[in-house]
Design a protein around this motif. Structure first.
Motif, mmCIF file in Angstrom:
data_model
loop_
_atom_site.group_PDB
_atom_site.id
_atom_site.type_symbol
_atom_site.label_atom_id
_atom_site.label_comp_id
_atom_site.label_asym_id
_atom_site.label_seq_id
_atom_site.Cartn_x
_atom_site.Cartn_y
_atom_site.Cartn_z
ATOM 1 N N ILE A 119 10.431 -1.970 26.088
ATOM 2 C CA ILE A 119 10.399 -3.154 26.922
ATOM 3 C C ILE A 119 9.120 -3.942 26.743
ATOM 4 O O ILE A 119 9.116 -5.176 26.833
ATOM 5 C CB ILE A 119 10.601 -2.791 28.400
ATOM 6 N N GLY A 120 8.018 -3.250 26.475
ATOM 7 C CA GLY A 120 6.787 -3.988 26.260
ATOM 8 C C GLY A 120 6.930 -4.953 25.098
ATOM 9 O O GLY A 120 6.687 -6.158 25.217
ATOM 10 N N SER A 121 7.365 -4.388 23.968
ATOM 11 C CA SER A 121 7.510 -5.250 22.800
ATOM 12 C C SER A 121 8.522 -6.354 23.034
ATOM 13 O O SER A 121 8.324 -7.484 22.606
ATOM 14 C CB SER A 121 7.965 -4.441 21.584
ATOM 15 N N ILE A 122 9.598 -6.001 23.722
ATOM 16 C CA ILE A 122 10.641 -7.003 23.908
ATOM 17 C C ILE A 122 10.150 -8.146 24.772
ATOM 18 O O ILE A 122 10.363 -9.321 24.460
ATOM 19 C CB ILE A 122 11.897 -6.369 24.528
ATOM 20 N N VAL A 176 7.317 -15.147 14.930
ATOM 21 C CA VAL A 176 7.686 -13.770 14.581
ATOM 22 C C VAL A 176 6.507 -13.044 13.972
ATOM 23 O O VAL A 176 6.101 -11.976 14.426
ATOM 24 C CB VAL A 176 8.875 -13.753 13.598
ATOM 25 N N PHE A 177 5.947 -13.648 12.952
ATOM 26 C CA PHE A 177 4.946 -12.879 12.225
ATOM 27 C C PHE A 177 3.665 -12.670 12.996
ATOM 28 O O PHE A 177 3.073 -11.601 12.960
ATOM 29 C CB PHE A 177 4.694 -13.516 10.845
ATOM 30 N N THR A 178 3.263 -13.668 13.782
ATOM 31 C CA THR A 178 2.035 -13.421 14.539
ATOM 32 C C THR A 178 2.277 -12.467 15.697
ATOM 33 O O THR A 178 1.511 -11.534 15.917
ATOM 34 C CB THR A 178 1.446 -14.736 15.087
ATOM 35 N N LEU A 179 3.331 -12.666 16.425
ATOM 36 C CA LEU A 179 3.551 -11.804 17.578
ATOM 37 C C LEU A 179 3.762 -10.360 17.154
ATOM 38 O O LEU A 179 3.277 -9.432 17.796
ATOM 39 C CB LEU A 179 4.739 -12.300 18.388
ATOM 40 N N ASN A 186 2.357 -4.799 16.635
ATOM 41 C CA ASN A 186 2.344 -3.627 15.764
ATOM 42 C C ASN A 186 1.119 -2.768 15.955
ATOM 43 O O ASN A 186 1.127 -1.575 15.680
ATOM 44 C CB ASN A 186 2.431 -4.044 14.293
ATOM 45 N N GLN A 187 0.048 -3.387 16.404
ATOM 46 C CA GLN A 187 -1.168 -2.610 16.597
ATOM 47 C C GLN A 187 -0.973 -1.585 17.698
ATOM 48 O O GLN A 187 -1.647 -0.565 17.729
ATOM 49 C CB GLN A 187 -2.340 -3.522 16.984
ATOM 50 N N PHE A 188 -0.063 -1.884 18.605
ATOM 51 C CA PHE A 188 0.073 -1.001 19.746
ATOM 52 C C PHE A 188 1.294 -0.119 19.677
ATOM 53 O O PHE A 188 1.508 0.713 20.533
ATOM 54 C CB PHE A 188 0.148 -1.817 21.042
ATOM 55 N N ARG A 189 2.090 -0.329 18.677
ATOM 56 C CA ARG A 189 3.329 0.419 18.646
ATOM 57 C C ARG A 189 3.172 1.711 17.903
ATOM 58 O O ARG A 189 2.420 1.820 16.945
ATOM 59 C CB ARG A 189 4.424 -0.403 17.969
ATOM 60 N N THR A 190 3.945 2.679 18.331
ATOM 61 C CA THR A 190 3.944 3.940 17.608
ATOM 62 C C THR A 190 4.622 3.779 16.248
ATOM 63 O O THR A 190 4.210 4.341 15.264
ATOM 64 C CB THR A 190 4.732 4.990 18.392
ATOM 65 N N PHE A 191 5.684 3.030 16.254
ATOM 66 C CA PHE A 191 6.424 2.831 15.013
ATOM 67 C C PHE A 191 6.432 1.356 14.710
ATOM 68 O O PHE A 191 7.266 0.627 15.208
ATOM 69 C CB PHE A 191 7.859 3.331 15.158
ATOM 70 N N PRO A 192 5.518 0.935 13.919
ATOM 71 C CA PRO A 192 5.406 -0.515 13.705
ATOM 72 C C PRO A 192 6.596 -1.055 12.941
ATOM 73 O O PRO A 192 7.288 -0.339 12.242
ATOM 74 C CB PRO A 192 4.122 -0.638 12.877
ATOM 75 N N PHE A 193 6.791 -2.322 13.118
ATOM 76 C CA PHE A 193 7.881 -2.985 12.411
ATOM 77 C C PHE A 193 7.419 -3.378 11.024
ATOM 78 O O PHE A 193 6.376 -3.968 10.852
ATOM 79 C CB PHE A 193 8.314 -4.239 13.160
ATOM 80 N N SER A 194 8.248 -3.076 10.066
ATOM 81 C CA SER A 194 7.870 -3.429 8.705
ATOM 82 C C SER A 194 8.108 -4.915 8.490
ATOM 83 O O SER A 194 8.737 -5.591 9.300
ATOM 84 C CB SER A 194 8.696 -2.621 7.716
ATOM 85 N N ILE A 195 7.620 -5.357 7.358
ATOM 86 C CA ILE A 195 7.787 -6.777 7.045
ATOM 87 C C ILE A 195 9.255 -7.094 6.891
ATOM 88 O O ILE A 195 9.739 -8.164 7.284
ATOM 89 C CB ILE A 195 7.017 -7.122 5.750
ATOM 90 N N LYS A 196 9.978 -6.157 6.348
ATOM 91 C CA LYS A 196 11.408 -6.389 6.171
ATOM 92 C C LYS A 196 12.082 -6.587 7.517
ATOM 93 O O LYS A 196 12.889 -7.491 7.697
ATOM 94 C CB LYS A 196 12.008 -5.184 5.441
ATOM 95 N N ASP A 197 11.705 -5.734 8.481
ATOM 96 C CA ASP A 197 12.265 -5.893 9.821
ATOM 97 C C ASP A 197 11.921 -7.251 10.393
ATOM 98 O O ASP A 197 12.753 -7.936 10.984
ATOM 99 C CB ASP A 197 11.692 -4.820 10.761
ATOM 100 N N GLN A 198 10.679 -7.632 10.203
ATOM 101 C CA GLN A 198 10.266 -8.910 10.780
ATOM 102 C C GLN A 198 11.011 -10.056 10.120
ATOM 103 O O GLN A 198 11.373 -11.039 10.777
ATOM 104 C CB GLN A 198 8.760 -9.109 10.597
ATOM 105 N N PHE A 199 11.241 -9.893 8.850
ATOM 106 C CA PHE A 199 11.963 -10.962 8.184
ATOM 107 C C PHE A 199 13.381 -11.076 8.701
ATOM 108 O O PHE A 199 13.916 -12.172 8.892
ATOM 109 C CB PHE A 199 11.969 -10.710 6.667
ATOM 110 N N ILE A 200 13.980 -9.915 8.945
ATOM 111 C CA ILE A 200 15.337 -9.952 9.482
ATOM 112 C C ILE A 200 15.351 -10.617 10.850
ATOM 113 O O ILE A 200 16.237 -11.417 11.163
ATOM 114 C CB ILE A 200 15.907 -8.526 9.567
ATOM 115 N N ILE A 201 14.354 -10.305 11.651
ATOM 116 C CA ILE A 201 14.299 -10.932 12.971
ATOM 117 C C ILE A 201 14.124 -12.433 12.834
ATOM 118 O O ILE A 201 14.751 -13.222 13.541
ATOM 119 C CB ILE A 201 13.160 -10.329 13.815
ATOM 120 N N PHE A 202 13.286 -12.816 11.916
ATOM 121 C CA PHE A 202 13.084 -14.244 11.714
ATOM 122 C C PHE A 202 14.382 -14.909 11.291
ATOM 123 O O PHE A 202 14.767 -15.963 11.796
ATOM 124 C CB PHE A 202 11.998 -14.457 10.658
#
Lengths: 196, 797
Positions: B155-158, B401-404, B409-425
C-alpha cells in the motif's frame, strides 16, 4: 527491517548456514520466520505433515515428491538448516559469483549442477543415480491428465528415455540428464526471485 | 481448425451484425416517421385519442417516443454484448487487443449509425446521471475485485505512485499545455491556466487494468499487477477530486483573485476530501458487514444489502462533497472480507455477477457515448493542442513513473526493475473516465469545451488502439524467451517438471511480506472484528443436507466411472519391458508432443490475473480434482499395502464419525477457509485444529479467492488428543486464460469409509502420520469451527 536483525541471534548455527547456503542475513531471517510459521507446534523441526499443510502443494502434481525432497535419506524431520539447504538450491545465480569463486571450495548450492541434481532426485526415487524407464513413466503419469491412455504414456516415456539415453542402458543417468538439458536456461528456470 | 472457427465466427458475426443493423435502422426509420409526434410529451399519448372524437379505434398503433430512451439504451447494450460474444468466439482475439478496443469500435459504429440516420440520440449522459448512476458501479466493481492482501502489502508504494503520479501528471500536463497555449501562433490564447490544469487533471485519468488481460500470460510478477491495479483503483478517485476542486476554482470567476490562501485551502481540501471519503467508506463497510451477520434466513436480500450500502456510502460522501469514489472503494474493500463469509453461496455468486454486469453496462454506455461523440459535428480540431497533448501525456507519464519508482525503490524490499517500470509506463491507457469528465465540462465556464473533448477522444483512441495492441508483443518481447525452437519431448517434460517444482517451492516459501503489521492487524481482526461481524453457528436445514447428499452422489459417480482407477497404478508394478529401439517417425513425435501439450497439467501461477470484462468460468478445475483424487488413491494404495500403520487400539477420543457426511453450511466452511486464510499466505493457521480440507474454487477472473466448496475431510489422528488437521486451501492465483476454474474439491466416497474401517482405530505418532498421509474421516467438531461443508462438486455457473 532494522529491528529484525536482533532476531538473527535466535537462529541456531546461523553463520554456518549462511556460509553453506549463501543466503543474505535478511533472507535467512525471513526463511526462519517462515520455518517457524510452518512449524506450528514449535517443535524446532518440520515434519511431512507440516509441509502438507501448505494447501497449494496438494494440488501440485509433484507435491508429494517436493515434500519428500525436503527429507533426504529417509529421515522424517527437517531442521532449519536442512530447510534452508533445500531452498538454497533455488537462489538466483549471481553472475559475479561464478567467476570469482574459489575453485577449491565446494560448489555453491545454487550452481547449475546442483540445481540439476535437485531436479534429478525428483525423478530418481530409488536413488540409484539413474532414471529408469519406470521412474520416468511414473513422473509422466503424475504430470499428465487422465485422458491420456497408458499406451500413449508408454510410448512417450520410451521416446523420452530414448532421446536422452546415450549408452543404451535403458535408463537416464545424471550425466545424460544434464547433457539433454544443456540448452535450457536452468539457472533462470529454477530460481526464485525472492530468495536472493 | 482455426480457420473453421474463424469462418464460423465470421458468419455468426455477420448474422449478428445484420440483425442489429436492421433493428437500429428500423428504429431510426420509425423515429423519422413519427417525427411529427416527437414533440408531444409521453403522456400526450393518452390524451391524443380522447382529443379527437372522430377517430376510429385503430387496430395497430405505433408510439416510439414513449419507449425511445430505454429502447435505444437497451439496444446499445445488447449490441455491445453481441460484439463481445463475437470477440470471444475467436479465441485469439482477447490476446491481441484489450476489450476496450472492441467497445470503442462498437461505440463508433453506433455513433455512425446515429449520425447517418440523423437520429437524435437520447440524452442519456449528463452530469448527474454519470456521477450518480454510471460511475459508482464501475468503481465498486474494481474495488470489490481487488485482491486485498497484496494491496495492503504494497500500500505504501501504491499510494505513493497513484497519488503522486496522478498529481504530477495532472499538473505537468496542465502546465506544459499552458505554455503551449501562450504561443500565439496556435490560436489557443484564450485558454487560461486553470482550464489547462483542469484539462490536465482529466486527461491523466488512466485505466491501465484494461490492458492487463493482454499480457498476463507473460508471468508478470505480483507486485507489478498490484501497482497497476492499485493505480487504476485510486486514479479515478484522485482525478475526480482534482477535477472538482479545479472546477470550484474556476467558478470563482476572477482568476486574479486566487490567492495563496485559496491554493492552500485547495490542497487541504484535497486531503480532506480523500481521507474523508475513505473514512466514510470504511464505516459503511463495517455496518453492512454487521448487518449481513443477521441475514441467514432471508438470504435473498443479501446482495441488496451489499449494493445498497455501497451505493449509500457513495451518496453520503458526495453529500458532504467528499470523494464518493474513494468512499465506495473503501466500502467494497472493507466489506468484502466479512460479507463473503456471511452470505450464502448463491448470494455471493449473485453479488459477483451482478457487480460485473452493472459495471459492464455502465462502461458500455460510456463508450457508446464516446463513439457517438466521435462521429458528429461537435468537434474542434487544433493540431497544436492535440498533438502536444498526446506528446505530453506520454512524456509526463514517463517522467512520473521513472522518478517515483526510483524513489520508492530505495525503500522497497523487492525493487521494481526497469522492465517493470516500462510496463507500467506503457500501460497508461485512457478509458471511460477521462472522456466522461471532458464531456461533462460546463460549457459556460469552458468556451473551448469542444476542443477538450476532441483532444480527449484522440488521446483515448490513440492509447487504446496503439498502446493496447502493441503492449502484448512488447511485453512478450521483453520477457525474452530464449527457446524459440521446438523443444524435444524430453525437454518439454523436464521444463514442465521444473515449472511445477518451482511453483511448489514458491509455495513452501510462502508470501514474504511485512509480517509485523499484517500480523498485528490479523490479531486485531481475529479478536474483535470477526466476533462482531461474522455469523455464529449456522443451523443446518434439511434442504441443505439433501443438496449436499446429491452432490456427493455425483462425486461418487465421478470417481467410480474411473477417473483414476487403480489400473492407472498397475503400471507401477509392471515388470520392466524389454525396450526395443523403435525409430519413431516425425509424425509420431509430433503427435506425442501434441498429447503432451494438451494434457500436461498446467502450472499453478502465483501471479494475479484480473479481467475487467468477464468472469470467465474456470475450465480446468478438473485438473485439481484429478490431482487430488490421484493423491488420495496413492495414499489409499500405500496404506493398503500395509505400509506402516500400527493401527492398534481404537482411539477413545475419536469423535464420532458419520458414515454419511454431515454437511454444515457453506458459510462455516468458508469461514473456515477464511480462518485458514493465512494458509494461503503462510500455509498454516495457528490453532486451526480440525481437519478441514476446504478447497477453494476460484472463479476465474475474480481475484477472489473464494468459495469454498467442498471440504474433504482428511484427517490423521494423533495420539488420542489432538486431531491434526490438514487444512488446505487451494490458493490458485487468479488466472484468466490458463484457467484454474472453480476448484471443487472432491468428496470422498463413503466407500472409503468402509474400506478404512479397519484402519480407523489407529493411533499413530506424528511421524507415521506424515508417512502415510491422511485418512478420510468425517469429523464432527465443536463450536464454531470446522464443520465440513461441501460444496457443489460440479458447480455450474
Amino acid at each position: 527491517m532494522g529491528s529484525r536483525s536482533s532476531h538473527a541471534a535466535l537462529i541456531p548455527d546461523v553463520d554456518h548456514i549462511r556460509r553453506e547456503t549463501g543466503f543474505s542475513q535478511a533472507s535467512l531471517l525471513r526463511l526462519y520466520h517462515r520455518f517457524q510459521a510452518l512449524d506450528r507446534e514449535e517443535k524446532g523441526y518440520l515434519s511431512r505433515l507440516d509441509l502438507q499443510q501448505i494447501g497449494a502443494l496438494a494440488v501440485n502434481p509433484l507435491g508429494d515428491r517436493i515434500i519428500d525432497s525436503f527429507f533426504p535419506n529417509g529421515s522424517q524431520r527437517v531442521d532449519f538448516a536442512g530447510f534452508a539447504r533445500v531452498l538454497a538450491h533455488f537462489r538466483p545465480v549471481d553472475e559475479e559469483d561464478a567467476t570469482i569463486r574459489d575453485p577449491k571450495q565446494p560448489e555453491p548450492l545454487n550452481s547449475r549442477m546442483n540445481k540439476l541434481r535437485f531436479a534429478f532426485q525428483l525423478y530418481d526415487l530409488d536413488r540409484d543415480g539413474k532414471i529408469s524407464r519406470n521412474e520416468m513413466l511414473q513422473v509422466l503419469r503424475l504430470m499428465v491428465g487422465v485422458q491420456v491412455t497408458d499406451e500413449q504414456l508408454e510410448s512417450i516415456t520410451d521416446r523420452t528415455v530414448q532421446e536422452a539415453d546415450e549408452d543404451g542402458d535403458g535408463a537416464v543417468s545424471f550425466m545424460e540428464f544434464t547433457k539433454s538439458l544443456e540448452k535450457m536456461n536452468i539457472e533462470q528456470k529454477m530460481s526464485i526471485r525472492i530468495l536472493k | 481448425m482455426g480457420l473453421a472457427i474463424h469462418m464460423a465466427f465470421s458468419s455468426w458475426n455477420w448474422l449478428l451484425w445484420l440483425m442489429v443493423l436492421a433493428c437500429s435502422e428500423a428504429s431510426s426509420y420509425v423515429n423519422e416517421s413519427s417525427n411529427s409526434t416527437a414533440q408531444q410529451a409521453p403522456d400526450a399519448r393518452f390524451a391524443a385519442s380522447s382529443s379527437d372524437p372522430d377517430e376510429r379505434i385503430s387496430v395497430f398503433e405505433l408510439d416510439y417516443d414513449y419507449v425511445q430512451i430505454p429502447y435505444e439504451v437497451t439496444l446499445w447494450i445488447l449490441l455491445a454484448s453481441l460484439a463481445k460474444i463475437g470477440f470471444h468466439l475467436y479465441h485469439k482475439l482477447p490476446h491481441l487487443m484489450p476489450e476496450s478496443c472492441l467497445l470503442l469500435i462498437v461505440g463508433a459504429l453506433v455513433g455512425g449509425i446515429i449520425f447517418g440516420t440523423h437520429h437524435k440520440s437520447p440524452p442519456v449522459m449528463d452530469s448527474s446521471i454519470y456521477f450518480l448512476y454510471l460511475l459508482p458501479p464501475i468503481v465498486l466493481e474494481s474495488g470489490y475485485f481487488m485482491p486485498t492482501r497484496p494491496f495492503f502489502e504494497n500500500i505504501g508504494s501504491i499510494l505513493w505512485w497513484a497519488g503522486l503520479g496522478a498529481l504530477i501528471n495532472a499538473f505537468g500536463i496542465g502546465l506544459s499545455l499552458y505554455f503551449i497555449c501562450q504561443i500565439k501562433a496556435f490560436g489557443l490564447g484564450d485558454i487560461n491556466l486553470l482550464q489547462n490544469l483542469l484539462f490536465g487533471s482529466l486527461i491523466s485519468a488512466v485505466d491501465p487494468v484494461a490492458v492487463l488481460a493482454v499480457f498476463e500470460e507473460a508471468r508478470v510478477n505480483e507486485q507489478l499487477y498490484m501497482m497497476i491495479f492499485g493505480e487504476a483503483l485510486l486514479n479515478d478517485g484522485i482525478s475526480v477530486v482534482l477535477y472538482n476542486i479545479l472546477i470550484a476554482f474556476t467558478k470563482m470567476h476572477k482568476f486574479e483573485d486566487i490567492e495563496p490562501v485559496d491554493i492552500l485551502a485547495g490542497c487541504a481540501r484535497f486531503v480532506i476530501v480523500g481521507c474523508g471519503g475513505v473514512f466514510f467508506g470504511i464505516i459503511f463497510g463495517f455496518i453492512s458487514a454487521f448487518i449481513t451477520r443477521f441475514t441467514q434466513n432471508i438470504s435473498a436480500i443479501e446482495p441488496l444489502i451489499v449494493f445498497m450500502f455501497s451505493y449509500l456510502s457513495y451518496l453520503a460522501a458526495e453529500t458532504l462533497y467528499l470523494s464518493g469514489i474513494l468512499a465506495i472503494t473503501a466500502c467494497a474493500v472493507t466489506m468484502k472480507k466479512y460479507v463473503e463469509e456471511n452470505v450464502s453461496q448463491t448470494s455471493y455468486t449473485t453479488i459477483k455477477y451482478f457487480m460485473k454486469m452493472l459495471s459492464s453496462v455502465s462502461e458500455t454506455l460510456i463508450f457508446i457515448f464516446m463513439g457517438v461523440s466521435t462521429i458528429g459535428k461537435n468537434h474542434e480540431w487544433n493540431w497544436a493542442f492535440i498533438c502536444f497533448t498526446l506528446v505530453f501525456c506520454q512524456i509526463w507519464r514517463a517522467i512520473s513513473v521513472f522518478t517515483l519508482f526510483y524513489v520508492s525503490n530505495q525503500f522497497r524490499t523487492f525493487p521494481f526493475s526497469i522492465k517493470d517500470q516500462f510496463i507500467i509506463f506503457y500501460s497508461g491507457v485512457r478509458g471511460a473516465g477521462s472522456f466522461s469528465l471532458a464531456f461533462l465540462l460546463p460549457l459556460s465556464l469552458f468556451p473551448r469545451k469542444k476542443l477538450f473533448v476532441t483532444a480527449t477522444l484522440v488521446v483515448t483512441y490513440f492509447t487504446v488502439f496503439f498502446q493496447g495492441i502493441t503492449i502484448g508483443p512488447l511485453v512478450r518481447y521483453l520477457d525474452v524467451r530464449k527457446t524459440n525452437k521446438k523443444e524435444s519431448i524430453n525437454e518439454e517434460l523436464h521444463i514442465r517438471l521444473m515449472d511445477h517444482l518451482k511453483a511448489g517451492i514458491e509455495d513452501v516459501c510462502g508470501q514474504w511480506s511485512h509480517y509485523q503489521v499484517r500480523d498485528k492487524f490479523k490479531k486485531f481482526d481475529h479478536r474483535y472484528l470477526r466476533k462482531i461481524l461474522i455469523r455464529r453457528n449456522l443451523p443446518k436445514s434439511s434442504i441443505v443436507s439433501l443438496y449436499k447428499k446429491l452432490e456427493m452422489k455425483q462425486a461418487i459417480e465421478m470417481v467410480e466411472t474411473g477417473i483414476l482407477t487403480s489400473a492407472a497404478f498397475s503400471t507401477l508394478y509392471q515388470p520392466e519391458r524389454i525396450q526395443g529401439t523403435k525409430r519413431l517417425s516425425p509424425e509420431d513425435v509430433e503427435s506425442m508432443r501434441d498429447i503432451l501439450t494438451r494434457n500436461m497439467y498446467q502450472v499453478r501461477q502465483r501471479t494475479l490475473s484480473y479481467n475487467k470484462y468477464s468472469l470467465k468460468p474456470q475450465t480446468s478445475e478438473k485438473q485439481a480434482k484429478e490431482i487430488l483424487i490421484r493423491r488420495q488413491n496413492t495414499l489409499r494404495e500405500s496404506m493398503r499395502k500395509g505400509q506402516s500403520l500400527p493401527w492398534g487400539k481404537p482411539t477413545g477420543t475419536k469423535n464420532f464419525r458419520y458414515l454419511s457426511f454431515p454437511y454444515s453450511n457453506p458459510q462455516s466452511a468458508r469461514r473456515e477457509a477464511r480462518a485458514a486464510e493465512p494458509t494461503d499466505d503462510d500455509g498454516i493457521h495457528p490453532g486451526f485444529q480440525p481437519l478441514m480440507f476446504s478447497a477453494h474454487s476460484r472463479a476465474g477472473s475474480l481475484q477472489e479467492r473464494r468459495q469454498t466448496q467442498a471440504m474433504i475431510p482428511m484427517k490423521s489422528l494423533h495420539r488420542g488428543e489432538k486431531a491434526l488437521s490438514f487444512s488446505y486451501r487451494s490458493n490458485t492465483s487468479w488466472e484468466d486464460h490458463a484457467g484454474w476454474g472453480r476448484r471443487d474439491a472432491i468428496r470422498p466416497k463413503p466407500l472409503f469409509y468402509a474400506v478404512d474401517e479397519e484402519y480407523e482405530s489407529g493411533e499413530q505418532t506424528e511421524e507415521e502420520i506424515s508417512a502415510t498421509g491422511t485418512r478420510w474421516i468425517a469429523e464432527h467438531r465443536r463450536s464454531r469451527e470446522h464443520y465440513k461443508s461441501h460444496s457443489p462438486l460440479l458447480h455450474r455457473k
